[in-house]
Motif scaffolding. Structure first.
Motif: not given
Length: 180
Positions: A14-25, A128-137
């Motif tokens: 459930k912890r992983f299914v409920t994460f909003d994957w659309t917010k991944l940047k 080096h300009n690689i976006n690994i996402g925001y902290r929570q991500e």
């Protein structure tokens, strides 16, 4: 730990299914796929990475799929965990402490390793300009990839070295018991 893992499998799912994957940047790139300490050679002040074939059980097509760079970092972190525990298992008679105390000290050392590594990695990768996402991500992706790897390791250890199953189980429990 194994009993608790089995009792909590739905909570984990459930912890992983409920994460909003659309917010991944974060960006996706080609990753090593089987990155661990055994794939790194050190000579003098240089590092050499080996074996870019990826995860042996993955198809060539799957290996080409772009993924978060943190997938390889998760593999490296699981390898740090194994290095700490392998040292304990292979040298336990040399230490004047109980296995439980050594495991506790090992967990502290492991958390220190990954903390230092992750802070340095995040700084350098962003420079080096690689976006690994925001902290929570980043936290979510690392936990997801490390849990995926630890569950795979658990199956391997149960079939090959049951005594070592404590390593992936400890990794799983530290992730699922982390406060949210």
């Amino acid at each position: 730990m194994a009993k608790e893992f089995l009792e909590r499998k739905n909570e984990i799912r459930k912890r992983f299914v409920t994460f909003d994957w659309t917010k991944l940047k974060g960006e996706r790139i080609r990753v090593h796929g089987d990155y661990h300490l055994g794939q790194v050679l050190v000579q003098d002040d240089d590092f050499y990475l080996l074996d870019f074939e990826g995860e042996p059980e993955s198809t060539i097509r799957d290996r080409k799929v772009k993924q978060p760079p943190l997938k390889d970092i998760a593999g490296l972190f699981r390898s740090f965990h194994y290095a700490v525990y392998a040292t304990i298992f292979n040298h336990m008679e040399e230490y004047a402490y109980s296995q439980e105390d050594l495991f506790l000290a090992g967990e502290i050392l492991y958390r220190y390793f990954i903390g230092v590594f992750l802070e340095t990695y995040a700084t350098l990768i962003q420079e080096h300009n690689i976006n690994i996402g925001y902290r929570q991500e980043r936290i979510f992706l690392l936990e997801y990839c490390m849990l995926e790897k630890a569950v795979y390791e658990l199956g391997y250890e149960m079939n090959s070295r049951p005594r070592w199953a404590v390593i992936p189980l400890q990794g799983i429990m530290s992730i699922i018991n982390e406060p949210k």
